[in-house]
Enzyme design. Structure first.
Site, PDB file in Angstrom:
ATOM      1  N   ASP A   1     -21.826  16.014   2.386  1.00  0.00           N
ATOM      2  CA  ASP A   1     -20.704  16.552   3.281  1.00  0.00           C
ATOM      3  C   ASP A   1     -19.600  16.131   2.473  1.00  0.00           C
ATOM      4  O   ASP A   1     -18.821  15.247   2.627  1.00  0.00           O
ATOM      5  CB  ASP A   1     -20.623  16.355   4.487  1.00  0.00           C
TER       6      ASP A   1
ATOM      7  N   LYS B   1      -9.004  21.670   0.939  1.00  0.00           N
ATOM      8  CA  LYS B   1     -10.555  22.175   0.886  1.00  0.00           C
ATOM      9  C   LYS B   1     -10.239  23.318   1.088  1.00  0.00           C
ATOM     10  O   LYS B   1     -10.634  24.327   1.191  1.00  0.00           O
ATOM     11  CB  LYS B   1     -11.324  21.162   2.100  1.00  0.00           C
TER      12      LYS B   1
ATOM     13  N   GLU C   1     -23.030  24.352   5.638  1.00  0.00           N
ATOM     14  CA  GLU C   1     -22.725  23.234   6.516  1.00  0.00           C
ATOM     15  C   GLU C   1     -23.796  22.840   8.112  1.00  0.00           C
ATOM     16  O   GLU C   1     -24.443  22.118   8.564  1.00  0.00           O
ATOM     17  CB  GLU C   1     -21.228  22.957   6.796  1.00  0.00           C
TER      18      GLU C   1
ATOM     19  N   ASP D   1     -20.276  24.335  14.495  1.00  0.00           N
ATOM     20  CA  ASP D   1     -19.438  22.885  13.773  1.00  0.00           C
ATOM     21  C   ASP D   1     -18.072  23.548  13.870  1.00  0.00           C
ATOM     22  O   ASP D   1     -17.417  24.815  13.327  1.00  0.00           O
ATOM     23  CB  ASP D   1     -19.695  23.865  12.855  1.00  0.00           C
TER      24      ASP D   1
END
Ligand code: AMP
Length: 506
Positions: A9, A72, A173, A195
């Site tokens: 992850d 990211k 994800e 999420d």
């Protein structure tokens, strides 16, 4: 022992790895001191040493200009994009235009592409896993936000290849989290994965039918996450301090770093407490050299008021995804929470009101994504007794630019993947031997508002009159959401050469 494929992850704030062991058990890979997550932070200290993870986080306050965090969010983004421009305002490290209409970041007077930054974090996770498992690790399934476009996915693949880590599969994800929830349980359920992590928000509606995990619709915002909650708090502190002293602390990177750290801690504490003091001694000095402190108090109520728009935005996306899936709230069996920011009580309250039932505690919010990636990795092994089938979707339409800058969609948002489509083009002038096409991803009807994936040029077209030669173009989106294109001459069956160039947008 056979070399396993691990699940990684690769998070905005933290990364985490897991592996399925011989007996079929999933194990998170521990880091020194028993932590399971590694901060996705890379730094260079004043001696030129590279620091990754906790080592980088520890010196962050003292060396903010050479410490890369939250990057990211910059992956696969053009320099001019809003996301990048906004990050430039808050990040202490420098973010500059790169060579491929992307960005580069600086640390220790060196320049790093986002591929290189991601490779540093992936490399650290891999090394920790290799040391723990006492064997070299060369293959991994890596997760990305469902809302990542083709270009952003490519960056993760390239990052792996820089460190000889084969990214055997990229999965989304939320899809990974659903695997952690449902694999091996013979389940028949429709679940929502909400999420909300450090940097991104994703929501997917997934139908689980035993071993088949079918994503019905997905949506998200790659600029909505815990960092934005922190920023709202930071902004409030700066305004309050400026109001009291007339001093703007935003230009002082060391002060900002101390405020950022305490802002995040305060936000987290307010998930379990109603009121928290916000004190930082000697944050700056007056012109006369007198030290000044920050002395404030935050209540949970105030935090909720300041961040209510962020929670609203996430729920608007949930509502849209529900419409896209063709389902209603009563069709949803479980709402699963993933990502650290979902621990904020108001997030859970708002979801309870939206779905008419409280979210389930069926998965661990910090671990589910890595666990799901490891389960999927294991299901790809030859000798597995665990086969799962993923049916995923693309998060935004993919298509081409038409005359006048209009967007012609080839795959619509939420189109199932893998998927292939063909399109026939004809030459538009005599002796045309090349055909160029600009490909975009996004949901807007003008390409200017979508993300450019690249310019594809097909060469080797038979020279003939205008309109006499047809070119059959195949758009192929693989199971990872990555696009490839090829072209052939249907009259001769000959494949043409395809080159891709990522050029500056418009
Ligand atoms: P992740 O990317 O899933 O690791 O999420 C990390 C984000 O969750 C960071 O922005 C954290 O500040 C936030 N977070 C972690 N724990 C809590 C908590 N108890 N309450 C609110 N936010 C939290």
């Amino acid at each position: 022992m056979k070399e396993p494929i691990i699940g990684i992850d690769l998070g905005t704030t933290n990364s985490c790895a897991a592996v399925v062991e011989g007996d079929g058990d999933v194990k998170l890979i521990p880091y020194k001191g028993g932590e399971y997550t590694i901060p996705s932070i890379f730094a260079i200290d004043d001696k030129g040493n590279e620091l990754i993870g906790y080592e980088a986080k520890r010196q962050w306050q003292l060396n903010p200009r050479n410490t890369i965090y939250g990057a990211k969010r910059l992956v696969g983004r053009p320099f001019q994009s809003d996301v990048v421009q906004q990050m430039r305002k808050v990040a202490a490290y420098s973010i500059r235009p790169g060579a491929r209409n992307d960005v580069v970041v600086d640390a220790g007077k060196r320049e790093f592409t986002l591929q290189e930054f991601s490779a540093k974090v992936l490399g650290k996770v891999r090394d920790v896993a290799s040391a723990h498992l006492k064997q070299p690790i060369r293959r991994a399934v890596v997760t990305v936000p469902a809302y990542f476009n083709d270009r952003q996915r490519q960056v993760v693949k390239e990052a792996g290849s820089l460190i000889d880590l084969e990214v055997v599969r990229i999965i989304n994800e939320p899809t990974a989290a659903s695997l952690a929830y449902g694999v091996g349980k013979g389940m028949n359920k429709t679940v929502v994965i909400y999420d909300l992590g450090g940097g991104t928000f994703d929501v997917s509606i997934i139908e689980i039918r035993d071993r088949v995990f079918e994503v019905k619709a997905t949506g998200g915002d790659i600029f909505l996450g815990g960092i934005d909650f922190d920023d709202v708090l930071i902004h409030h502190v700066l305004k309050d301090f400026a109001g009291k002293t007339g001093i703007d602390l935003a230009a002082d990177p060391v002060a900002m770093q101390r405020i950022k750290d305490l802002a995040e801690r305060t936000k987290i504490d307010l998930s379990s407490r109603e009121e928290v003091a916000f004190n930082i001694p000697f944050i700056t000095m007056t012109a006369q050299g007198q030290p000044l402190n920050i002395e404030m108090k935050f209540t949970r109520k105030l935090l909720e008021q300041l961040t209510s728009q962020l929670v609203d935005r996430s729920l608007q996306i949930v509502a849209r995804v529900l419409v896209d899936s063709g389902l209603s709230t009563k069709d949803i069996d479980e709402v699963l929470l993933v990502g650290g920011q979902t621990r904020m009580p108001v997030v859970q309250d708002r979801l309870t009101r939206f779905f008419g039932k409280p979210p389930s505690k069926g998965v661990h919010p910090d671990e589910a994504v890595a666990v799901g990636a490891a389960l999927y990795a294991h299901s790809l092994e030859d000798d597995t007794n665990l086969r799962v089938q993923l049916l995923d979707v693309i998060p935004m339409a993919i298509g081409l630019e038409k005359a006048g800058g209009a967007f012609h969609s080839v795959f619509s948002r939420n189109a199932a993947i893998p998927n292939a489509k063909q399109l026939l083009a004809t030459t538009s002038f005599d002796h045309q031997t090349e055909l160029a096409m600009r490909i975009f991803q996004g949901d807007h009807e003008l390409v200017a508002n979508n993300d450019m994936l690249g310019e594809f040029t097909f060469s080797g077209i038979r020279a003939d009159r205008a309109g006499a030669v047809q070119v059959e173009i195949t758009f192929d989106v693989n199971i990872e959401g990555i696009l490839t294109m090829r072209a052939r001459d249907p009259a001769t069956g000959r494949e043409m050469t395809t080159t891709v160039r990522v050029t500056s947008q418009n």
